[in-house]
Structures are given as structure tokens and as C-alpha cells.
Design an enzyme around this catalytic site. Sequence first.
Site, PDB file in Angstrom:
ATOM      1  N   GLY A   1       0.876  -1.124   0.136  1.00 21.88           N
ATOM      2  CA  GLY A   1      -0.102   0.124  -0.121  1.00 21.88           C
ATOM      3  C   GLY A   1       0.832   1.446  -0.061  1.00 21.88           C
ATOM      4  O   GLY A   1       0.133   2.325   0.136  1.00 21.88           O
TER       5      GLY A   1
ATOM      6  N   GLY B   1       2.039   2.627  -2.400  1.00 14.33           N
ATOM      7  CA  GLY B   1       1.489   3.273  -3.573  1.00 14.33           C
ATOM      8  C   GLY B   1      -0.166   3.811  -3.431  1.00 14.33           C
ATOM      9  O   GLY B   1      -0.731   3.985  -4.455  1.00 14.33           O
TER      10      GLY B   1
ATOM     11  N   GLU C   1      -5.958  -4.000  -4.404  1.00 16.59           N
ATOM     12  CA  GLU C   1      -4.657  -5.029  -4.689  1.00 16.59           C
ATOM     13  C   GLU C   1      -5.374  -6.075  -3.760  1.00 16.59           C
ATOM     14  O   GLU C   1      -5.169  -7.490  -4.100  1.00 16.59           O
ATOM     15  CB  GLU C   1      -3.378  -4.554  -3.968  1.00 16.59           C
ATOM     16  CG  GLU C   1      -2.514  -3.511  -4.829  1.00 16.59           C
ATOM     17  CD  GLU C   1      -1.206  -2.901  -4.384  1.00 16.59           C
ATOM     18  OE1 GLU C   1      -0.611  -2.550  -4.891  1.00 16.59           O
ATOM     19  OE2 GLU C   1      -1.252  -2.844  -3.128  1.00 16.59           O
TER      20      GLU C   1
HETATM   21  O1  5RP Z   1       1.475  -2.106  -2.418  1.00 13.75           O
HETATM   22  C1  5RP Z   1       1.873  -1.607  -3.413  1.00 13.75           C
HETATM   23  C2  5RP Z   1       1.267  -0.251  -3.968  1.00 13.75           C
HETATM   24  O2  5RP Z   1       0.262   0.063  -3.250  1.00 13.75           O
HETATM   25  C3  5RP Z   1       3.183  -1.868  -4.144  1.00 13.75           C
HETATM   26  O3  5RP Z   1       3.084  -3.145  -4.428  1.00 13.75           O
HETATM   27  C4  5RP Z   1       4.489  -1.564  -3.015  1.00 13.75           C
HETATM   28  O4  5RP Z   1       4.275  -0.265  -2.750  1.00 13.75           O
HETATM   29  C5  5RP Z   1       5.883  -1.728  -3.757  1.00 13.75           C
HETATM   30  O5  5RP Z   1       6.032  -1.020  -4.563  1.00 13.75           O
HETATM   31  P1  5RP Z   1       7.384  -0.991  -5.347  1.00 13.75           P
HETATM   32  O6  5RP Z   1       7.438  -2.073  -6.297  1.00 13.75           O
HETATM   33  O7  5RP Z   1       7.465   0.365  -6.129  1.00 13.75           O
HETATM   34  O8  5RP Z   1       8.344  -0.991  -4.187  1.00 13.75           O
END
Ligand code: 5RP
Length: 224
Positions: free
Chosen positions: A99, A101, A107
Amino acid sequence: MTQDELKDAVAAAAIDEIRPNLGNDIVIGVGTGSTANRFIDRLAELRGDFRGAVASSEASAKRLRGHGIDLFELNEVGTLPVYVDGADEVNAHLHMIKGGGAALTREKIVAACAERFICIADASKQVATLGDFPLPVEVIPMARSYVARELVKLGADPVYRQGVITDNGNQILDCYEFMIEDPIAIEARINAIVGVVTNGLFAARGADLLLLGGEQGVERLMPA
Ligand SMILES: O=C(CO)[C@H](O)[C@H](O)COP(=O)(O)O
């Protein structure tokens, strides 16, 4: 290797993992983030070998569409054979914090519909205990202060992620100073707070396979 190269290596490994089971009836669940983006870019090379994808965010949907990959609503397709996504932290049981992002709710929904969850991550994401990465909690906006007070009672230090509105029109509280010894219990406890939409613990439904990229290559790890 740089972190970007490691992300690329695990994305390639995920493609190798799913390739044998592709077919023109297969719809793939696709995650969100910089690691998932690399997976999406590689998936584009297999366009035509599968039916399409369900995206876990508007950002991933846009990227998939940009590659000409057909998108489906989750309600149209039912169960998905596989979901591929990154993580902010992952432990030996393949419980995760996700999370970063802000896409945690979609998700978690797409992951719930998948027979198999493949987590792709570089070695910096592997931890013994979840919680150094602040745990995101998606909240209905009018409940934000109430939920924050309840999270404090659980021992967290919640901080409002200013300026972020999720794809669902909600807000995010990030829980700092919150080491999580029992992820399954804490996931359920936070979900029980009125006004919480989802929390970023993926423990009741963790990953089935972790493709972890490090200096020695990509390790294939199952839940301990
Ligand atoms: O949960 C997520 C987005 O909500 C992503 O999977 C998590 O933040 C990992 O991101 P990244 O691959 O850019 O490190």
C-alpha cells in the site's frame, strides 16, 4: 546490481513462472508499483498468449492499456489463476505490508480472487518482523480522526498521508512506530475498526510464492 536491476530480474522471473500456464482463456491479476510496472512491461511481450488482465489500480490499468493488453473488470471474470504484485515488506511466512502506492484495497480484492499470489520483490523488502515500513490504512474520509484514535490505542502512531486520495475516493493513514508480531491478528483487529476500508497487511491471505531478487540471483521462496 542496482535496485532497479533487481526489480527487473524478479519481473522476468515472474514471467518465466507464469508462461507455462498461459492460454487464450487466461486473465492475469496485475499489481501496482515500480516492480509491478516492470512485470507489466514484460507481460506486453507475451500479448496474444493470454486473454488479458485485471488491474489493481488506475495507474496499472493505464500502463496495461498503453501496451495494448485487454483489461477486464473483476466482476466479469471471477477467479483468476494468478496475481503478481510487489510488496513494501515481506516476512518468512510471506505475510506482507503493501500500500505504499495507496492501491492496497484493490490489490487486496484482486489478490483475494486469485488462486495463486506471486510476490516479486528485491532483497531490501525482506524483513524478520513487519513494521519498519509504516503500515497504510485506507479510511473513509469522515472517519479519519476516529480511526486514528483507535490506531493509537493499538500502539501505532498514525500519520495522515496528505494530498493522497485513493482510486476509491478515500484517504490513507500510515502507522509509524508499529512493529507487528502477529500480522494475522493485527490485520483482523484493524479491519474491525469502523471506518476502515482496508489495511495494508496481507497476512490472512499472504503470498504463495516469493521471487526475491538479490546479489546471488532470484530466489524462489515458499511460505515458512
Ligand atoms: O503495495 C503497493 C502499491 O500500493 C506496491 O506493491 C508496493 O508499494 C511496492 O512498490 P514498489 O514495487 O514500487 O517498491
